[in-house]
Design an enzyme around this catalytic site. Structure first.
Site, PDB file in Angstrom:
ATOM      1  N   ASP A  16      39.984  36.588  48.687  1.00 36.99           N
ATOM      2  CA  ASP A  16      41.182  35.868  47.833  1.00 36.99           C
ATOM      3  C   ASP A  16      42.135  35.506  49.131  1.00 36.99           C
ATOM      4  OD1 ASP A  16      40.098  36.534  45.670  1.00 36.99           O
ATOM      5  OD2 ASP A  16      41.901  37.677  45.015  1.00 36.99           O
ATOM      6  N   ASP A  46      35.031  27.320  40.837  1.00 33.10           N
ATOM      7  CA  ASP A  46      34.351  27.240  39.525  1.00 33.10           C
ATOM      8  C   ASP A  46      34.402  25.990  38.876  1.00 33.10           C
ATOM      9  OD1 ASP A  46      34.067  30.352  39.750  1.00 33.10           O
ATOM     10  OD2 ASP A  46      36.226  29.991  39.856  1.00 33.10           O
ATOM     11  N   GLU A  84      30.521  27.117  41.896  1.00 33.59           N
ATOM     12  CA  GLU A  84      29.822  27.965  40.837  1.00 33.59           C
ATOM     13  C   GLU A  84      29.654  27.076  39.602  1.00 33.59           C
ATOM     14  OE1 GLU A  84      30.503  32.136  38.346  1.00 33.59           O
ATOM     15  OE2 GLU A  84      31.291  31.895  40.286  1.00 33.59           O
ATOM     16  N   GLU A  97      35.221  28.472  47.671  1.00 34.09           N
ATOM     17  CA  GLU A  97      34.460  28.866  46.541  1.00 34.09           C
ATOM     18  C   GLU A  97      35.260  28.369  45.379  1.00 34.09           C
ATOM     19  OE1 GLU A  97      33.278  31.537  43.197  1.00 34.09           O
ATOM     20  OE2 GLU A  97      35.082  31.338  44.127  1.00 34.09           O
ATOM     21  N   HIS A 154      38.057  32.615  48.103  1.00 36.04           N
ATOM     22  CA  HIS A 154      37.700  32.758  46.554  1.00 36.04           C
ATOM     23  C   HIS A 154      38.672  32.056  45.776  1.00 36.04           C
ATOM     24  CE1 HIS A 154      37.342  35.785  43.112  1.00 36.04           C
ATOM     25  NE2 HIS A 154      36.201  35.062  43.268  1.00 36.04           N
ATOM     26  N   ARG A 155      38.181  30.870  45.039  1.00 34.73           N
ATOM     27  CA  ARG A 155      38.998  30.121  44.250  1.00 34.73           C
ATOM     28  C   ARG A 155      40.377  29.353  45.135  1.00 34.73           C
ATOM     29  NH1 ARG A 155      39.876  34.589  39.388  1.00 34.73           N
ATOM     30  NH2 ARG A 155      37.391  35.350  39.767  1.00 34.73           N
ATOM     31  N   HIS A 163      38.278  28.931  36.320  1.00 35.70           N
ATOM     32  CA  HIS A 163      37.559  29.969  36.717  1.00 35.70           C
ATOM     33  C   HIS A 163      37.320  30.588  34.941  1.00 35.70           C
ATOM     34  CE1 HIS A 163      36.712  34.584  36.148  1.00 35.70           C
ATOM     35  NE2 HIS A 163      35.929  34.296  37.394  1.00 35.70           N
ATOM     36  N   LYS A 178      29.877  27.484  36.240  1.00 32.83           N
ATOM     37  CA  LYS A 178      30.443  28.838  35.383  1.00 32.83           C
ATOM     38  C   LYS A 178      29.899  28.826  33.807  1.00 32.83           C
ATOM     39  CE  LYS A 178      33.277  31.995  35.824  1.00 32.83           C
ATOM     40  NZ  LYS A 178      33.190  32.979  36.938  1.00 32.83           N
TER      41      LYS A 178
END
Length: 290
Positions: free
Chosen positions: A277, A80, A152, A78, A51-52, A93, A154
């Site tokens: 994370d 953004d 993603e 992943e 995640h990020r 993000h 965003k």
């Protein structure tokens, strides 16, 4: 705080020098990461989506976080994507830079050069001072062929033309007809996904959902006409929802996972991936299932 900082420093050293065993030892002894018992009823391979990046150990959406996710053997990054004032795609993000940089203001009101001048690491820990907001193309060039990517879109309503920009970057690198699901594009915005599909129809799509009203059978039937993945927030997830997603030929990646205690229950519910994370939450658990 001191212990967390030590773990982050060890993590980055691992990333740079490939001392992976050192990081796993440090993580294993952290009180935040108790050992998790293997699920008793399922050995299903569950994907680890960083995640990020490995954002629990390094500043989110930076090269340090993404490099570390690769070292931790995550299956996907992943990330953004937003757009600068002068039309460059950047990986960040929040729609404002205040939280994750030393700057202020909205991403859309700052030029690419202004965004790149900001420090995107110091807020997390002084060890990461000097990290920059990555360009989207920089991420594609650095990681394609090494790890999958979940991209993603965003806040697309803030960035007219962002779908075309992302599609162009992927197509320019031959990533518009990915091998399997090596590239997935996701968003909370179904309209943006519909538009993106007209541009690159072979790229699989994922819809992020956070409202119970989007988990009804009627809504899932609608989503199944377009997307391959319905990715719900953890609080919505139960076995029934995952079964209904699967019954319509879609898969489910659940977010955000920050503690090991959630892993077994979600595996038992039948999820296909965990957006976390801490990528080791999944990868180390998989080692225990063997």
């Amino acid at each position: 705080m001191k212990q967390k900082r030590q773990i982050r420093i060890i993590a980055l050293v691992c990333c740079i020098f490939a001392v992976q065993s050192t990081l796993f030892e440090a993580v294993a002894h952290s009180p935040e990461y108790e050992a998790v018992a293997p699920p008793s009823e399922s050995n299903k391979y569950v994907l680890s989506l960083a995640h990020r990046g490995a954002s629990g150990f390094a500043p989110e959406n930076t090269l340090s976080a993404f490099d570390l996710a690769v070292r931790l053997k995550a299956d996907y990054l992943e990330l953004d994507v937003q757009m600068s004032k002068d039309g460059h795609l950047v990986v960040i993000h929040d729609t404002m830079v205040n939280r994750t940089t030393d700057g202020e203001g909205k991403v859309k009101n700052l030029t690419f050069d202004q965004l790149r001048s900001l420090d995107a690491g110091m807020w997390f820990d002084p060890f990461f001072a000097g990290e920059r907001i990555p360009a989207f193309g920089e991420i594609l060039d650095r990681y394609r062929g090494r790890i999958g990517m979940v991209i993603e879109i965003k806040q697309p309503e803030l960035y007219p033309g962002i779908e075309e920009k992302i599609a162009g970057e992927l197509a320019a690198r031959g990533m518009h007809a990915p091998d399997g699901d090596s590239v997935i594009v996701q968003s909370f915005d179904l309209r943006a996904l519909r538009h993106f599909h007209t541009l690159l129809p072979f790229v699989p799509l994922g819809l992020l959902i956070s409202r119970a009203s989007d988990s009804t059978d009627r809504r899932l039937d609608e989503f199944a006409k377009l997307v391959r993945f319905v990715n719900p927030v953890r609080n919505l997830v139960n076995e029934s929802l995952i079964d209904r997603i699967h019954a319509r030929g879609m898969s489910a990646f659940v977010w955000p996972i920050r503690k090991r205690k959630y892993v077994n229950g979600l595996i038992a519910d039948g999820v296909d991936g965990l957006i976390t994370d801490y990528p080791d939450v999944v990868t180390s658990a998989r080692n225990g299932w063997r």
